[in-house]
Design an enzyme around this catalytic site. Structure first.
Site, PDB file in Angstrom:
ATOM      1  N   GLY A   6       0.847  -1.192   0.000  1.00 28.84           N
ATOM      2  CA  GLY A   6       0.000   0.000   0.000  1.00 28.84           C
ATOM      3  C   GLY A   6       0.880   1.239   0.000  1.00 28.84           C
ATOM      4  N   GLY A   9      -0.322   4.861  -1.182  1.00 30.46           N
ATOM      5  CA  GLY A   9      -1.441   5.518  -0.506  1.00 30.46           C
ATOM      6  C   GLY A   9      -1.023   6.762   0.262  1.00 30.46           C
ATOM      7  N   GLN A  10      -2.000   7.368   0.918  1.00 35.28           N
ATOM      8  CA  GLN A  10      -1.756   8.610   1.659  1.00 35.28           C
ATOM      9  C   GLN A  10      -0.688   8.417   2.729  1.00 35.28           C
ATOM     10  OE1 GLN A  10      -4.756   9.820   4.411  1.00 35.28           O
ATOM     11  NE2 GLN A  10      -4.081  11.946   4.484  1.00 35.28           N
ATOM     12  N   LEU A  11      -0.824   7.371   3.517  1.00 34.83           N
ATOM     13  CA  LEU A  11       0.154   7.087   4.565  1.00 34.83           C
ATOM     14  C   LEU A  11       1.384   6.372   3.989  1.00 34.83           C
ATOM     15  CD1 LEU A  11       1.006   6.755   7.578  1.00 34.83           C
ATOM     16  CD2 LEU A  11      -0.447   4.725   7.655  1.00 34.83           C
ATOM     17  N   ASP A  32       2.531  -1.938  -4.305  1.00 37.75           N
ATOM     18  CA  ASP A  32       1.149  -1.479  -4.409  1.00 37.75           C
ATOM     19  C   ASP A  32       0.516  -2.159  -5.606  1.00 37.75           C
ATOM     20  OD1 ASP A  32      -0.146   1.391  -3.039  1.00 37.75           O
ATOM     21  OD2 ASP A  32      -1.273   0.340  -4.584  1.00 37.75           O
ATOM     22  N   ILE A  33      -0.802  -2.087  -5.665  1.00 34.79           N
ATOM     23  CA  ILE A  33      -1.503  -2.739  -6.776  1.00 34.79           C
ATOM     24  C   ILE A  33      -1.313  -1.961  -8.076  1.00 34.79           C
ATOM     25  CG2 ILE A  33      -3.745  -1.634  -6.346  1.00 34.79           C
ATOM     26  CD1 ILE A  33      -4.861  -4.613  -6.848  1.00 34.79           C
ATOM     27  N   TYR A 141     -15.814  -1.088   7.113  1.00 36.75           N
ATOM     28  CA  TYR A 141     -14.417  -0.743   7.404  1.00 36.75           C
ATOM     29  C   TYR A 141     -14.118  -0.945   8.893  1.00 36.75           C
ATOM     30  CZ  TYR A 141     -10.387   2.457   7.994  1.00 36.75           C
ATOM     31  OH  TYR A 141      -9.175   3.033   8.310  1.00 36.75           O
ATOM     32  N   LYS A 145     -11.666  -3.612  10.741  1.00 42.16           N
ATOM     33  CA  LYS A 145     -10.556  -3.196  11.598  1.00 42.16           C
ATOM     34  C   LYS A 145     -10.668  -3.851  12.974  1.00 42.16           C
ATOM     35  CE  LYS A 145      -8.085  -0.538   8.926  1.00 42.16           C
ATOM     36  NZ  LYS A 145      -6.796  -1.027   8.442  1.00 42.16           N
TER      37      LYS A 145
HETATM   38  C1  VAH Z   1     -11.494   6.975   7.147  1.00 44.60           C
HETATM   39  N1  VAH Z   1      -9.360   8.045   7.343  1.00 44.60           N
HETATM   40  O1  VAH Z   1     -12.025   8.086   7.186  1.00 44.60           O
HETATM   41  C2  VAH Z   1     -10.082   6.850   7.637  1.00 44.60           C
HETATM   42  C3  VAH Z   1      -9.968   6.628   9.087  1.00 44.60           C
HETATM   43  C4  VAH Z   1     -10.434   7.608  11.347  1.00 44.60           C
HETATM   44  C5  VAH Z   1     -10.782   7.475   9.956  1.00 44.60           C
HETATM   45  O2  VAH Z   1      -9.587   5.437   9.505  1.00 44.60           O
HETATM   46  O3  VAH Z   1     -12.070   6.016   6.734  1.00 44.60           O
END
Ligand code: VAH
Length: 316
Positions: A6, A9-11, A32-33, A141, A145
């Site tokens: 990844g 990505g942003q991070l 990354d993909i 999401y 997590k």
């Molecule tokens: C999101 N930036 O908005 C992520 C995050 C705390 C939010 O994990 O999905």
């Protein structure tokens, strides 16, 4: 060697560059993909095209490079996840299993996997949310997590895999754009402030969310990964906090530099996601276990963001 999955990505794009500064460019493999748009990523070290759902490619890579550390950052974020929940679940969970299993098989010393404040839900205390509390995430999401955290702890307890994790708040940086989260507005607003002096926000004015400036996020990640194993007492994922603000407050912070900046509000589906998350986070476990302390506030972040985005605009 170190692997970052990844990495575009942003991070990932920023973390990869930090790691390359630390360990040397050729010792940090960016994966990354899709191929990176960032030329510094391509020029500063190896790049591999990797779909984290493809175990064979991962096995080939592991055999080739014998990674000591893996940072697995590939995921579908909160807003995008709601558009295709089954795919988000598959990518976020199977991706994690593939990486954890590869790390076990090829004896990787340490694995980093990001969690999020999205593990919390409507039943969670919203102010100063504790490390251990009700967790009832209602986005795919957040569910992925939370489940991922349980599996990271499981691999640590049962198989002795040294997995480390942080529950990031919304991350804000000028180098790369976020991809499909609920906190993305807090990056976009700076770009629009400079380009158009106005911004239409998809969250309502008093929606408080925990946020963090990228240099603090990078520092937290590397501090955690470099802490002696016995100091890393939380093996699910650490609460992590820096600042909390609302769209109205970030707009006011920008107006100190750009007085004519105007914000308007048009909440969409992401409002409901934001409303299910904490407003602020208690990160005393991270403070105690590995001395976590953020450096940036909303105003110092705003100053730095505007300065750097302006520089990038004038040099292009
Ligand atoms: C999101 N930036 O908005 C992520 C995050 C705390 C939010 O994990 O999905």
């Amino acid at each position: 060697t170190v692997l970052v999955i990844g990495a575009c990505g942003q991070l990932g794009s920023e973390l990869t560059m930090e790691l390359r500064n630390m360990y040397g460019g050729s010792n940090v493999v960016a994966a990354d993909i899709a191929a990176p748009k960032q030329t510094d990523l391509l020029e500063s070290g190896p790049f591999e095209t990797v779909d984290v759902l493809d175990k064979n490619i991962l096995a080939e890579l592991a055999a080739k490079y014998k990674f000591k550390q893996i940072y697995h950052l590939a995921a579908v974020l909160s807003a995008t996840g709601e558009k295709n929940p089954k795919f988000a679940w598959r990518l976020n969970m199977d991706g994690l299993f593939n990486v954890l299993d590869m790390a076990l098989e090829y004896k990787t010393e340490k694995v980093y996997w990001p969690s999020s404040i999205a593990v919390f839900g409507p039943g969670t205390p919203r102010e100063n949310t504790p490390q251990h509390t009700v967790m009832d995430p209602n986005t795919v999401y957040g569910i992925s997590k939370q489940a991922g955290e349980r599996w990271c702890e499981y691999y640590f307890e049962k198989y002795g895999l040294d997995v480390r994790s942080l529950r990031y708040p919304g991350l804000i940086g000028y180098k790369a754009l976020p991809g499909g989260g609920t906190t993305d507005y807090a990056v976009d607003i700076y770009h629009q402030a400079l380009e158009a002096q106005k911004y239409e926000c998809f969250l309502s004015e008093n929606t408080y969310l925990p946020m963090m400036y990228m240099p603090d996020a990078l520092k937290a990640t590397l501090d955690l990964m470099h802490a002696p194993a016995e100091q890393v007492k939380v093996r699910s994922s650490y609460n992590l906090s820096a600042m909390s603000f609302s769209p109205k407050e970030i707009a006011a912070s920008i107006q100190k530099h750009i007085p004519e900046f105007e914000i308007s509000y048009k909440p969409d589906a992401r409002q409901q996601i934001a409303d299910s998350w904490p407003k602020s986070i208690d990160d005393s476990a991270a403070q105690q276990d590995w001395n976590w302390k953020p450096a940036y506030t909303l105003d110092t972040m705003t100053e730095d963001m505007l300065l750097n985005l302006n520089k990038m605009r004038t040099t292009v």
